[in-house]
Design a protein around this motif. Structure first.
Motif, PDB file in Angstrom:
ATOM      1  N   ILE A   1     -27.531   8.997 -32.522  1.00  0.00           N
ATOM      2  CA  ILE A   1     -26.508  10.001 -32.206  1.00  0.00           C
ATOM      3  C   ILE A   1     -26.180  10.868 -33.425  1.00  0.00           C
ATOM      4  O   ILE A   1     -25.861  12.040 -33.281  1.00  0.00           O
ATOM      5  N   ASP A   2     -26.302  10.305 -34.618  1.00  0.00           N
ATOM      6  CA  ASP A   2     -25.998  11.105 -35.806  1.00  0.00           C
ATOM      7  C   ASP A   2     -27.093  12.126 -36.106  1.00  0.00           C
ATOM      8  O   ASP A   2     -26.872  13.051 -36.886  1.00  0.00           O
TER       9      ASP A   2
ATOM     10  N   VAL B   1     -22.519   5.556 -26.905  1.00  0.00           N
ATOM     11  CA  VAL B   1     -23.003   5.577 -28.274  1.00  0.00           C
ATOM     12  C   VAL B   1     -22.026   6.335 -29.183  1.00  0.00           C
ATOM     13  O   VAL B   1     -21.908   6.027 -30.364  1.00  0.00           O
ATOM     14  N   VAL B   2     -21.306   7.271 -28.627  1.00  0.00           N
ATOM     15  CA  VAL B   2     -20.317   8.013 -29.420  1.00  0.00           C
ATOM     16  C   VAL B   2     -19.195   7.079 -29.855  1.00  0.00           C
ATOM     17  O   VAL B   2     -18.751   7.118 -31.013  1.00  0.00           O
ATOM     18  N   HIS B   3     -18.727   6.206 -28.937  1.00  0.00           N
ATOM     19  CA  HIS B   3     -17.680   5.249 -29.293  1.00  0.00           C
ATOM     20  C   HIS B   3     -18.166   4.309 -30.401  1.00  0.00           C
ATOM     21  O   HIS B   3     -17.423   4.017 -31.354  1.00  0.00           O
TER      22      HIS B   3
ATOM     23  N   LYS C   1     -18.086   4.612 -38.150  1.00  0.00           N
ATOM     24  CA  LYS C   1     -17.527   5.547 -39.126  1.00  0.00           C
ATOM     25  C   LYS C   1     -16.170   5.055 -39.629  1.00  0.00           C
ATOM     26  O   LYS C   1     -15.911   5.038 -40.837  1.00  0.00           O
ATOM     27  N   HIS C   2     -15.312   4.609 -38.719  1.00  0.00           N
ATOM     28  CA  HIS C   2     -13.992   4.121 -39.116  1.00  0.00           C
ATOM     29  C   HIS C   2     -14.105   2.858 -39.972  1.00  0.00           C
ATOM     30  O   HIS C   2     -13.333   2.679 -40.919  1.00  0.00           O
ATOM     31  N   ARG C   3     -15.049   2.004 -39.654  1.00  0.00           N
ATOM     32  CA  ARG C   3     -15.248   0.791 -40.460  1.00  0.00           C
ATOM     33  C   ARG C   3     -15.698   1.146 -41.878  1.00  0.00           C
ATOM     34  O   ARG C   3     -15.228   0.573 -42.856  1.00  0.00           O
ATOM     35  N   MET C   4     -16.607   2.109 -41.994  1.00  0.00           N
ATOM     36  CA  MET C   4     -17.073   2.518 -43.325  1.00  0.00           C
ATOM     37  C   MET C   4     -15.944   3.139 -44.133  1.00  0.00           C
ATOM     38  O   MET C   4     -15.821   2.885 -45.339  1.00  0.00           O
ATOM     39  N   ILE C   5     -15.108   3.933 -43.487  1.00  0.00           N
ATOM     40  CA  ILE C   5     -13.954   4.521 -44.187  1.00  0.00           C
ATOM     41  C   ILE C   5     -13.001   3.424 -44.631  1.00  0.00           C
ATOM     42  O   ILE C   5     -12.510   3.434 -45.766  1.00  0.00           O
TER      43      ILE C   5
END
Length: 162
Positions: free
Chosen positions: A57-58, A135-137, A143-147
């Motif tokens: 998706i990215d 897949v977007v969720h 992304k939130h976990r990496m932040i």
């Protein structure tokens, strides 16, 4: 004296066998000379279907619905495979525990560790997404976990703030 007698079933058996050979010879020839070489050349195992990997998706453009759809289907397949792997590991752990009884903590340690590690990784990737997740969720969760992980590290020291 019994050798002089002709077995009435012997001629019938020879006749049936000769009819069988006449009917079977072309089929056997076709199978051995055409079908088997084709199978050996193109071996496909029906229980291991391989899908070509598609862009994640990215890598998709925002306005490209076909790429997003393919990435979503890939995500569903991957989630299903991971869930089945986890189910197999859970079954192995349960069977080991049942088989070994009171000695299970010592004898099933490796199986238990494998299951715990796999279930943790599955939860990190798919947990709290729900059944209708796309897949977007999953990408937003990642992304939130990496932040969150980046914010837990002190600036410049590499130490975790916990």
């Amino acid at each position: 004296m019994a050798d002089d007698k002709v077995d009435p079933n012997l001629s019938y058996n020879k006749f049936i066998f000769s009819v069988f050979k006449v009917l079977d010879a072309p089929v056997t020839y076709f199978k051995e000379n055409i079908v088997t070489p084709l199978h050996n050349r193109n071996k496909h195992y029906y229980y291991h279907r391989r899908f070509n990997r598609v862009p994640t998706i990215d890598e998709c453009e925002v306005d490209e619905p076909l790429c997003i759809f393919e990435a979503n289907e890939q995500f569903k397949r991957d989630r299903g495979v991971d869930a089945n792997i986890l189910k197999i590991l859970r079954r192995r752990k349960t069977e080991c525990m049942m088989y070994n009884g009171h000695n299970a903590p010592q004898k099933c340690q490796k199986v238990t560790e494998d299951y715990e590690k796999a279930s943790t990784n599955w939860f990190i990737k798919y947990g709290d997404l729900g059944a209708a997740a796309t897949v977007v969720h999953a990408f937003m969760k990642q992304k939130h976990r990496m932040i969150w992980e980046r914010r837990q590290i002190e600036q410049g020291t590499g130490k975790v703030l916990r």
